[in-house]
Design a protein around this motif. Structure first.
Motif, mmCIF file in Angstrom:
data_model
loop_
_atom_site.group_PDB
_atom_site.id
_atom_site.type_symbol
_atom_site.label_atom_id
_atom_site.label_comp_id
_atom_site.label_asym_id
_atom_site.label_seq_id
_atom_site.Cartn_x
_atom_site.Cartn_y
_atom_site.Cartn_z
ATOM 1 N N PRO A 110 0.819 -1.209 0.000
ATOM 2 C CA PRO A 110 0.000 0.000 0.000
ATOM 3 C C PRO A 110 0.854 1.262 0.000
ATOM 4 O O PRO A 110 1.913 1.314 0.636
ATOM 5 N N THR A 111 0.383 2.271 -0.722
ATOM 6 C CA THR A 111 1.030 3.585 -0.711
ATOM 7 C C THR A 111 0.200 4.597 0.062
ATOM 8 O O THR A 111 0.593 5.766 0.176
ATOM 9 N N ALA A 112 -0.950 4.176 0.565
ATOM 10 C CA ALA A 112 -1.808 5.019 1.397
ATOM 11 C C ALA A 112 -2.609 4.106 2.313
ATOM 12 O O ALA A 112 -2.808 2.927 2.002
ATOM 13 N N ALA A 113 -3.048 4.659 3.436
ATOM 14 C CA ALA A 113 -3.832 3.885 4.411
ATOM 15 C C ALA A 113 -5.252 4.422 4.436
ATOM 16 O O ALA A 113 -5.747 4.896 5.451
ATOM 17 N N SER A 114 -5.937 4.344 3.285
ATOM 18 C CA SER A 114 -7.259 4.957 3.161
ATOM 19 C C SER A 114 -8.406 3.991 3.408
ATOM 20 O O SER A 114 -9.540 4.415 3.583
ATOM 21 N N HIS A 115 -8.144 2.666 3.394
ATOM 22 C CA HIS A 115 -9.193 1.674 3.681
ATOM 23 C C HIS A 115 -8.534 0.328 3.922
ATOM 24 O O HIS A 115 -7.313 0.170 3.741
ATOM 25 N N THR A 146 5.878 2.766 6.111
ATOM 26 C CA THR A 146 5.226 3.947 6.693
ATOM 27 C C THR A 146 5.882 5.247 6.255
ATOM 28 O O THR A 146 5.259 6.308 6.323
ATOM 29 N N THR A 147 7.126 5.205 5.810
ATOM 30 C CA THR A 147 7.748 6.413 5.263
ATOM 31 C C THR A 147 7.009 6.851 4.006
ATOM 32 O O THR A 147 6.705 8.036 3.818
ATOM 33 N N ILE A 148 6.696 5.893 3.142
ATOM 34 C CA ILE A 148 5.958 6.184 1.913
ATOM 35 C C ILE A 148 4.521 6.578 2.222
ATOM 36 O O ILE A 148 4.006 7.575 1.711
ATOM 37 N N ILE A 149 3.852 5.811 3.091
ATOM 38 C CA ILE A 149 2.437 6.053 3.386
ATOM 39 C C ILE A 149 2.235 7.398 4.080
ATOM 40 O O ILE A 149 1.240 8.090 3.830
ATOM 41 N N SER A 150 3.182 7.810 4.916
ATOM 42 C CA SER A 150 3.041 9.085 5.627
ATOM 43 C C SER A 150 3.145 10.290 4.697
ATOM 44 O O SER A 150 2.765 11.405 5.072
ATOM 45 N N ARG A 151 3.626 10.075 3.473
ATOM 46 C CA ARG A 151 3.710 11.174 2.499
ATOM 47 C C ARG A 151 2.422 11.341 1.710
ATOM 48 O O ARG A 151 2.275 12.295 0.942
ATOM 49 N N ALA A 152 1.500 10.410 1.845
ATOM 50 C CA ALA A 152 0.219 10.506 1.135
ATOM 51 C C ALA A 152 -0.582 11.690 1.673
ATOM 52 O O ALA A 152 -0.387 12.121 2.820
ATOM 53 N N PRO A 153 -1.500 12.238 0.883
ATOM 54 C CA PRO A 153 -2.320 13.357 1.365
ATOM 55 C C PRO A 153 -3.040 13.009 2.668
ATOM 56 O O PRO A 153 -3.547 11.888 2.815
ATOM 57 N N PRO A 154 -3.099 13.945 3.633
ATOM 58 C CA PRO A 154 -3.765 13.681 4.918
ATOM 59 C C PRO A 154 -5.201 13.187 4.762
ATOM 60 O O PRO A 154 -5.695 12.434 5.606
ATOM 61 N N ARG A 155 -5.867 13.605 3.692
ATOM 62 C CA ARG A 155 -7.246 13.168 3.479
ATOM 63 C C ARG A 155 -7.349 11.650 3.383
ATOM 64 O O ARG A 155 -8.338 11.055 3.837
ATOM 65 N N LEU A 156 -6.338 11.006 2.812
ATOM 66 C CA LEU A 156 -6.379 9.554 2.648
ATOM 67 C C LEU A 156 -6.260 8.851 3.995
ATOM 68 O O LEU A 156 -6.951 7.859 4.258
ATOM 69 N N LEU A 157 -5.388 9.355 4.853
ATOM 70 C CA LEU A 157 -5.260 8.767 6.187
ATOM 71 C C LEU A 157 -6.543 8.970 6.984
ATOM 72 O O LEU A 157 -6.997 8.069 7.706
ATOM 73 N N ALA A 158 -7.157 10.148 6.845
ATOM 74 C CA ALA A 158 -8.428 10.410 7.529
ATOM 75 C C ALA A 158 -9.516 9.450 7.047
ATOM 76 O O ALA A 158 -10.351 8.987 7.833
ATOM 77 N N ALA A 159 -9.496 9.139 5.756
ATOM 78 C CA ALA A 159 -10.459 8.167 5.225
ATOM 79 C C ALA A 159 -10.218 6.793 5.833
ATOM 80 O O ALA A 159 -11.166 6.050 6.125
#
Length: 339
Positions: A110-115, A146-159
């Motif tokens: 994963p490159t984001a933690a959106s779901h 998590t270095t990569i995922i933490s660079r994703a837009p904050p909106r994706l983590l909030a999702a």
């Protein structure tokens, strides 16, 4: 029960890919599924690490998660021994489904933690213009850097927060229906625990650092494991998900899956008589939508989604199926989701 054999999370863990492939004892040739964005974010690194490790890699850049793109991925699988999905959603869904259809092991990056889809046994593929949830199998490994995922837009983590906190109402709906005797106390407890850990650590998540990202990632993986234990999506999918699926099918501008599920769980928790304030406050802390306006969808459409969610998976009983439309509207008004 099928579960990931290896789960690795933390900063810089992408570098461990050759060792992970070796431990899994996977054959030689791989196919990476990505899009143009995730290729730049992590895909090129993945290819480099694996080819240095002696694994020739092919690549498919996808443009969406639909049947046509799924066919493209499957057509590229001649002489391929394993799949790697790199992305926030669509590349992983396609790699997962293609691997399931062709009986080829799949690794999720994963490159984001959106779901929770990057660790689950289900994929979301568009058929005839509508998102369809399809049965697959979980990845053989999850490598979440998590270095990569933490660079994703904050909106994706909030999702991602929205998706995980909604586990609580999903479990309440599951208990409500008992689902023909398929209810699992263990799967339900794991799902609820994952949501509670995120709620309790929401301040850390809101900071946007790697520690908060790692907390959400681990919770989302746990959610996927809970579904595998249950043999269904019930530990993490109830009325709030039916609400989200209705919006996907009927709204001109649907929001992110996790945003919709989080907002939906405010109302469904209210209807269950639970602590909906805590869900709302958790979402608010990470700037996730807590009303229709913030979601970017008209109030009448949001209300229709709650009332008509029974059209989605009608065999899956939830609190929304058991509640009169007028009471649902009152709940949406009382929670501030509309009005």
């Amino acid at each position: 029960m099928v579960l990931p054999r290896i789960v690795v999370t933390g900063p810089g863990v992408l570098e461990q890919l050759p060792a992970i492939i070796a431990e899994l004892d996977l054959p030689e040739r791989g196919l990476i599924v990505c899009d143009s964005n995730t290729l730049q974010i992590a895909g090129r690194q993945v290819i480099e690490y694996l080819e240095i490790g002696g694994h020739p890699m092919e690549k498919v850049e996808i443009e969406g998660a639909n049947q046509q793109e799924l066919s493209r991925v499957e057509d590229a699988l001649d002489d391929i021994d394993f799949l790697v999905g790199v992305g926030g959603g669509r590349p992983i869904d396609l790699a997962k489904q293609a691997g399931f259809n062709k009986n080829i092991p799949f690794i999720s990056i994963p490159t984001a933690a959106s779901h929770d889809g990057f660790g689950s046994a289900r994929s979301s593929i568009r058929q005839a213009g509508r998102k369809t949830s399809m049965q697959a199998i979980p990845p053989i490994a999850v490598v979440a850097d998590t270095t990569i995922i933490s660079r994703a837009p904050p909106r994706l983590l909030a999702a991602g927060v929205g998706d995980i906190v909604s586990n609580q109402t999903a479990v309440l709906d599951w208990r409500l229906s008992k689902d023909g005797g398929d209810y699992s106390e263990y799967a339900a407890a794991l799902s609820e625990m994952a949501a509670k850990l995120v709620e309790d650590g929401i301040g850390k998540v809101a900071e946007g650092g790697e520690d908060g990202v790692r907390l959400v990632v681990k919770a989302l993986i746990s959610s996927g494991v809970a579904m595998s234990i249950a043999g269904s999506s019930r530990p993490a999918s109830g009325g709030e998900h039916k609400f989200s699926h209705w919006l996907d099918a009927n709204s001109k501008t649907p929001a992110l899956h996790g945003e919709q599920c989080g907002l939906g769980s405010i109302v469904t928790m209210y209807l269950h008589g639970g602590d909906w304030h805590k869900i709302r406050d958790t979402l608010k802390t990470v700037n996730a939508p807590i009303n229709a306006k913030a979601l970017g969808i008209e109030e009448d459409v949001v209300l229709s989604a709650f009332v008509n969610s029974k059209e989605i998976r009608p065999h899956r009983l939830t609190i929304l199926d058991k509640t009169e439309p007028k009471v649902i509207e009152e709940a949406a008004l009382a929670t501030g989701v509309i009005g």
